[in-house]
Scaffold this active site. Sequence first.
Site, PDB file in Angstrom:
ATOM      1  N   ALA A   1       0.788  -1.289   0.089  1.00  0.00           N
ATOM      2  CA  ALA A   1      -0.033   0.103  -0.070  1.00  0.00           C
ATOM      3  C   ALA A   1       0.669   1.270   0.035  1.00  0.00           C
ATOM      4  O   ALA A   1       1.854   0.944   0.130  1.00  0.00           O
ATOM      5  CB  ALA A   1      -0.577   0.426   1.062  1.00  0.00           C
TER       6      ALA A   1
ATOM      7  N   GLY B   1       0.802  -4.730   1.375  1.00  0.00           N
ATOM      8  CA  GLY B   1      -0.720  -4.805   0.597  1.00  0.00           C
ATOM      9  C   GLY B   1      -0.292  -6.072  -0.419  1.00  0.00           C
ATOM     10  O   GLY B   1      -1.473  -6.495  -1.179  1.00  0.00           O
TER      11      GLY B   1
ATOM     12  N   GLU C   1      -0.776  -9.410  -0.169  1.00  0.00           N
ATOM     13  CA  GLU C   1      -1.760  -9.832   0.695  1.00  0.00           C
ATOM     14  C   GLU C   1      -2.714 -10.217  -1.746  1.00  0.00           C
ATOM     15  O   GLU C   1      -4.045 -10.285  -1.129  1.00  0.00           O
ATOM     16  CB  GLU C   1      -3.111  -8.121   1.454  1.00  0.00           C
ATOM     17  CG  GLU C   1      -2.215  -8.388   2.295  1.00  0.00           C
ATOM     18  CD  GLU C   1      -2.007  -7.430   3.877  1.00  0.00           C
ATOM     19  OE1 GLU C   1      -1.691  -6.421   3.075  1.00  0.00           O
ATOM     20  OE2 GLU C   1      -3.150  -7.536   4.552  1.00  0.00           O
TER      21      GLU C   1
ATOM     22  N   GLU D   1       4.063  -4.233   7.726  1.00  0.00           N
ATOM     23  CA  GLU D   1       3.863  -3.550   8.574  1.00  0.00           C
ATOM     24  C   GLU D   1       3.508  -3.273   9.404  1.00  0.00           C
ATOM     25  O   GLU D   1       3.791  -2.543  10.380  1.00  0.00           O
ATOM     26  CB  GLU D   1       1.857  -3.992   8.057  1.00  0.00           C
ATOM     27  CG  GLU D   1       1.168  -3.688   6.510  1.00  0.00           C
ATOM     28  CD  GLU D   1       1.540  -5.578   6.281  1.00  0.00           C
ATOM     29  OE1 GLU D   1       2.422  -6.480   6.904  1.00  0.00           O
ATOM     30  OE2 GLU D   1       0.984  -5.310   5.472  1.00  0.00           O
TER      31      GLU D   1
END
Length: 257
Positions: A64, A109, A112, A132
């Site tokens: 992200a 992300g 993921e 993270e």
Amino acid sequence: MKYIRVEMKDHIATITIDRQDALNAMNLKVISELKEAFESCIEDLQVGVIILTGAGEKAFIAGADIKAMQKMKPSEALKFGKSGQNLTRIIENSSKPVIAAVNGFALGGGCEISLACHIRIAGENARFAQPEVRLGIIPGWGGTQRLPRLVGKGKAIEMITRGEMTDANTALQIGLVNYVVPQAELTEKSQEIAYSILKNGPEAIRTSLACIHKGYDMALDEGLELEVQAFSNLFTTDEATEGLTAFVEKRKPDFRS
Ligand code: DAK
């Protein structure tokens, strides 16, 4: 679209994230374009398999967008988290198999998003991580849920609490990816798998994916009931008639004309 390219060839749609100056990191714009690209490929009857990859030699998706997250208030973080999670559900629930061709960093992300895909193929330079906690946050697009389901709780706990990178061969050993290939052969291997899927009945593929996903969290007896109902429903389709008849007639089935 600004960051997403979609190319179609022989019923294979290749979706490429192209934001190379940020190693394909995902901000809201990338998420929304990716969602649009997936929805249109899933709806398109010409598409049988979807391949997702990142542009350039370095990254699948480096996560992200940290710069965008730095300024977020909790309400914006909630919206950001939900839009990413929503995208992972669209990918995971796709009726067309989705292959992640992981050509470099798949971090946060990015890891993921790859977890939501149905099959993962890694180039030798691929690196996976859920880093993270190093930023004082946690995975927000399903990492704490899908990673343990894929590699087991112990490995997932280690990856998420240490935040270290996992190389491609280790990813293969722990079941995080299906194949590792030299970087130069990643496209070819992804297409080889896509073509082998395309030989099969699209409705049977769609039904298999639905049974696997819905059944995964059910009790075994409930899952078996789901499967047998889906199995018998396929006997109403032209596709099953063609597949079964082709075997008896000693010819290849033609599912896509
Ligand atoms: N976001 C924004 N920019 C990024 C980025 C990222 N994730 N990753 C790389 N970049 C940018 C760099 O800032 C740099 O930009 P400039 O400085 O040139 O403007 C450019 O890409 C090239 O990166 P580097 O210069 O750093 O390249 P290196 O080869 O030296 O290093 C690297 C590559 C991948 C090791 C390094 O860039 C790196 O560590 N990147 C960050 C990786 C990371 O930590 N990813 C996980 C992000 S956290 C949630 C929702 C979502 C999430 C969590 C919660 N909720 C709302 C609950 C998800 C979180 C994440 O994904």
